[in-house]
Design a protein around this motif. Structure first.
Motif, PDB file in Angstrom:
ATOM      1  N   SER A  66     -18.012   0.806   5.321  1.00 62.59           N
ATOM      2  CA  SER A  66     -16.792   0.018   5.261  1.00 62.59           C
ATOM      3  C   SER A  66     -15.589   0.938   5.444  1.00 62.59           C
ATOM      4  O   SER A  66     -15.392   1.868   4.661  1.00 62.59           O
ATOM      5  N   LEU A  67     -14.810   0.670   6.469  1.00 61.08           N
ATOM      6  CA  LEU A  67     -13.618   1.464   6.726  1.00 61.08           C
ATOM      7  C   LEU A  67     -12.351   0.723   6.308  1.00 61.08           C
ATOM      8  O   LEU A  67     -11.259   1.058   6.752  1.00 61.08           O
ATOM      9  N   SER A  68     -12.510  -0.279   5.455  1.00 62.27           N
ATOM     10  CA  SER A  68     -11.334  -1.013   4.992  1.00 62.27           C
ATOM     11  C   SER A  68     -10.394  -0.091   4.225  1.00 62.27           C
ATOM     12  O   SER A  68      -9.166  -0.229   4.302  1.00 62.27           O
ATOM     13  N   GLY A  69     -10.961   0.874   3.484  1.00 59.82           N
ATOM     14  CA  GLY A  69     -10.122   1.830   2.759  1.00 59.82           C
ATOM     15  C   GLY A  69      -9.302   2.684   3.701  1.00 59.82           C
ATOM     16  O   GLY A  69      -8.150   3.022   3.415  1.00 59.82           O
ATOM     17  N   LEU A  70      -9.900   3.047   4.836  1.00 61.33           N
ATOM     18  CA  LEU A  70      -9.168   3.827   5.832  1.00 61.33           C
ATOM     19  C   LEU A  70      -8.009   3.018   6.392  1.00 61.33           C
ATOM     20  O   LEU A  70      -6.882   3.521   6.500  1.00 61.33           O
ATOM     21  N   ARG A  71      -8.272   1.751   6.718  1.00 63.71           N
ATOM     22  CA  ARG A  71      -7.212   0.898   7.257  1.00 63.71           C
ATOM     23  C   ARG A  71      -6.084   0.742   6.232  1.00 63.71           C
ATOM     24  O   ARG A  71      -4.899   0.863   6.564  1.00 63.71           O
ATOM     25  N   SER A  72      -6.444   0.475   4.981  1.00 68.98           N
ATOM     26  CA  SER A  72      -5.433   0.271   3.939  1.00 68.98           C
ATOM     27  C   SER A  72      -4.590   1.524   3.721  1.00 68.98           C
ATOM     28  O   SER A  72      -3.372   1.438   3.536  1.00 68.98           O
ATOM     29  N   GLN A  73      -5.229   2.689   3.748  1.00 67.30           N
ATOM     30  CA  GLN A  73      -4.487   3.913   3.520  1.00 67.30           C
ATOM     31  C   GLN A  73      -3.558   4.223   4.689  1.00 67.30           C
ATOM     32  O   GLN A  73      -2.444   4.720   4.492  1.00 67.30           O
ATOM     33  N   VAL A  74      -3.999   3.928   5.897  1.00 62.90           N
ATOM     34  CA  VAL A  74      -3.119   4.105   7.063  1.00 62.90           C
ATOM     35  C   VAL A  74      -1.882   3.232   6.917  1.00 62.90           C
ATOM     36  O   VAL A  74      -0.752   3.666   7.188  1.00 62.90           O
ATOM     37  N   VAL A  75      -2.073   1.989   6.474  1.00 63.72           N
ATOM     38  CA  VAL A  75      -0.945   1.079   6.261  1.00 63.72           C
ATOM     39  C   VAL A  75       0.007   1.657   5.224  1.00 63.72           C
ATOM     40  O   VAL A  75       1.239   1.660   5.411  1.00 63.72           O
ATOM     41  N   ALA A 111       7.196  -1.934  10.352  1.00 67.34           N
ATOM     42  CA  ALA A 111       6.806  -2.856  11.422  1.00 67.34           C
ATOM     43  C   ALA A 111       5.405  -2.527  11.934  1.00 67.34           C
ATOM     44  O   ALA A 111       4.566  -3.417  12.131  1.00 67.34           O
ATOM     45  N   ILE A 112       5.149  -1.242  12.136  1.00 69.25           N
ATOM     46  CA  ILE A 112       3.823  -0.829  12.621  1.00 69.25           C
ATOM     47  C   ILE A 112       2.786  -1.062  11.534  1.00 69.25           C
ATOM     48  O   ILE A 112       1.659  -1.496  11.820  1.00 69.25           O
ATOM     49  N   ALA A 113       3.178  -0.810  10.271  1.00 63.72           N
ATOM     50  CA  ALA A 113       2.253  -1.031   9.163  1.00 63.72           C
ATOM     51  C   ALA A 113       1.840  -2.499   9.096  1.00 63.72           C
ATOM     52  O   ALA A 113       0.666  -2.822   8.888  1.00 63.72           O
ATOM     53  N   GLY A 114       2.820  -3.407   9.284  1.00 66.44           N
ATOM     54  CA  GLY A 114       2.501  -4.829   9.275  1.00 66.44           C
ATOM     55  C   GLY A 114       1.577  -5.210  10.412  1.00 66.44           C
ATOM     56  O   GLY A 114       0.694  -6.054  10.256  1.00 66.44           O
ATOM     57  N   ARG A 115       1.764  -4.564  11.544  1.00 69.02           N
ATOM     58  CA  ARG A 115       0.908  -4.853  12.708  1.00 69.02           C
ATOM     59  C   ARG A 115      -0.533  -4.429  12.443  1.00 69.02           C
ATOM     60  O   ARG A 115      -1.486  -5.134  12.769  1.00 69.02           O
ATOM     61  N   VAL A 116      -0.684  -3.258  11.812  1.00 68.75           N
ATOM     62  CA  VAL A 116      -2.036  -2.767  11.496  1.00 68.75           C
ATOM     63  C   VAL A 116      -2.659  -3.614  10.399  1.00 68.75           C
ATOM     64  O   VAL A 116      -3.834  -3.994  10.474  1.00 68.75           O
TER      65      VAL A 116
END
Length: 249
Positions: free
Chosen positions: A97-106, A116-121
């Motif tokens: 699960s890479l959901s943690g990676l996505r959340s941390q990038v945000v 704006a980019i964070a909302g897009r991701v």
């Protein structure tokens, strides 16, 4: 003749024991299934692997404008994001699960004023349940299987050779020599782990290989603690040989 056979057995035991100990430590500190996330986290700094993981974690990543993608890359390469990836667990089938990676990038994007980019991701659709790129998983699996075979077979061979040395030359001096052999094997293995990261980094640019070298560099205390019980056995055999020899006098 007995002394020659005993000495040859000890030499071969040293070589087999060094290989076994080195493989065992690598198996425990680097190739264990639970350490796969740490390896991926360390490898996140490598462009090729980072792009593959982000393509899986952030649907549409490869279609983002270059300027946006570079900011996402920078957020993914932060220490906090790498730490988040280190905590993931990779299943035997390569699922993770890479959901943690996505959340941390945000979070990193928002902390750096890129809302704006964070909302897009964050609004990207698609599951974060993905598979580690097969070539990396296959390489890890092969390395894990090989190291396990080496330390199990090498350990049995080394033990058998040490026993041969004791049977051929059943003296306290041989017991002491066995202890010295065990200590030398521990020392040789520790030296290999001390030198290996620098050698690997200069010889390879493979993301997982470089990441493995970094893990070994940071796990020196783990190398020592893993080898310590074997070294204690070797030291005990030396003491037995010395003490027994003096008591007989």
């Amino acid at each position: 003749m007995r002394r020659f056979v005993s000495g040859l057995a000890l030499l071969l035991a040293f070589l087999a024991g060094t290989a076994a100990l080195t493989s065992y430590v690598a198996d425990q500190l680097l190739l264990d299934q639970s350490r796969a996330g740490e390896l991926l986290g360390r490898a996140l700094g490598q462009d090729d692997l980072r792009q593959e993981l982000l393509t899986r974690a952030v649907p549409g990543y490869d279609r983002l404008p270059a300027a946006v993608r570079s900011r996402v890359d920078a957020a993914a390469d932060s220490p906090a994001t790498r730490k988040a990836l280190e905590s993931v667990q990779v299943g035997a089938d390569g699922s993770v699960s890479l959901s943690g990676l996505r959340s941390q990038v945000v979070r990193e994007l928002r902390a750096n004023g890129q809302s704006a980019i964070a909302g897009r991701v964050a609004g990207a659709t698609g599951s974060a349940e993905v598979s580690v790129p097969s070539r990396y998983l296959d390489r890890l699996t092969e390395a894990r299987d090989l190291s396990h075979r080496i330390w199990t077979v090498g350990g049995l061979v080394a033990g058998a050779l040490l026993l041969v040395a004791l049977v051929v030359s059943p003296r306290l001096r041989t017991v002491r020599s066995v202890g010295i052999t065990v200590l030398l094997a521990c020392g040789a293995s520790a030296l290999l782990f001390r030198l290996l990261p620098s050698v690997v980094r200069s010889a390879s640019n493979d993301p997982l290989v470089v990441a493995g070298a970094e893990v070994l560099r940071s796990e020196w205390s783990g190398v020592v603690s893993t080898l310590l019980p074997v070294a204690v056995v070797g030291a005990a055999l030396i003491v037995i040989g010395l003490f027994g020899g003096r008591s007989r006098r």
